[in-house]
Motif scaffolding. Sequence first.
Motif, PDB file in Angstrom:
ATOM      1  N   ASN A 179      -3.824   5.723   1.577  1.00  0.00           N
ATOM      2  CA  ASN A 179      -2.714   5.648   2.259  1.00  0.00           C
ATOM      3  C   ASN A 179      -2.384   6.722   2.870  1.00  0.00           C
ATOM      4  O   ASN A 179      -2.000   7.968   2.477  1.00  0.00           O
ATOM      5  N   ILE A 182      -5.437   1.542   3.517  1.00  0.00           N
ATOM      6  CA  ILE A 182      -5.223   0.365   2.971  1.00  0.00           C
ATOM      7  C   ILE A 182      -3.912  -0.393   3.596  1.00  0.00           C
ATOM      8  O   ILE A 182      -3.564  -1.132   2.945  1.00  0.00           O
ATOM      9  N   ALA A 238       0.907  -1.233   0.033  1.00  0.00           N
ATOM     10  CA  ALA A 238       0.054   0.006  -0.234  1.00  0.00           C
ATOM     11  C   ALA A 238       0.875   1.103   0.052  1.00  0.00           C
ATOM     12  O   ALA A 238       0.408   2.268  -0.557  1.00  0.00           O
ATOM     13  N   PRO A 260      -9.286   3.714  -1.830  1.00  0.00           N
ATOM     14  CA  PRO A 260      -8.268   3.316  -1.029  1.00  0.00           C
ATOM     15  C   PRO A 260      -7.465   4.487  -0.737  1.00  0.00           C
ATOM     16  O   PRO A 260      -7.073   5.296  -1.536  1.00  0.00           O
TER      17      PRO A 260
END
Length: 285
Positions: free
Chosen positions: A262, A238, A59, A260
């Motif tokens: 990060n 994620i 990720a 998603p």
Amino acid sequence: MTEQSEWRFSDDRGQLSTAPRRPERVLAYVQAGATLWGLGIRPQGIFGSDHDGPGPDRAKTGTLPLDEVAYVGAGSGLDVERLLSGRPDLVVAVSYGNGHVYGLAPETAKPLEERVPVVVIDVSQARTFEEIGDRFAELARSLGAEGRADADADLDAARERLRTIAAAPADTPRVLALSPAGPDQAHVARPKMWPELRVLTELGVHLVEPAPGPGANWSSLDRADTFALRPDVILADIRAHAAPLDELRGDEHGAAPVVPWNPEPLYGPRDHARFLGLVADALEG
């Protein structure tokens, strides 16, 4: 050695690193390494933090070619000899303030700096996303990278698209950024504390702000209170140490589209444009 051949870079601690020639074997914290790769510099190796395991967290690695870039470990598994095993001539790390090297214990960071130049980039909430990106770009140029006008154009286009969608005359979707902690709890991000989330706010995206309380960057809420915030779109952490979102929301909270996310973002223009595009897709959907 001439003055022109010497490499010099002053980091965000105000410390000047020098080398007889431009470094070519770069070891970097995973976030820094993936960002440099997006800017045209391939690190020789990467390392993780206490949140990471024996293998790289994909990720966080972006488009890094992991078959070509060594992962030397993370957290307590790192010592000076392991960090220097690939003979790097530069280490690039990040800091969340006060000049502390993130991911390395002080008893490791100090002797490391005695043997190899260490450049630290401040990625704390005190700086804007653009300021952090500019510092990484400056470092990449010093290491031989060339600017990419098309990458900047892609980012400009992604920003304008998201700004247009957010300004549309309709009910503004409520966007919630969180890191699932299991089936009964989530860490909900306080948007003002995250440079990347502040960019979304500046572009007109409605980021949900949890109520004041404990936690500078996150508000830890139980499952019921998390979904009482009525998210229309969820930015879900994620990273490998975060719990799966499906475990938290179950069947009854499964309608909101998920982006998603990060929380240790990459600061290259292409990486940032890709994230903004995902947010735009979710708002349009």
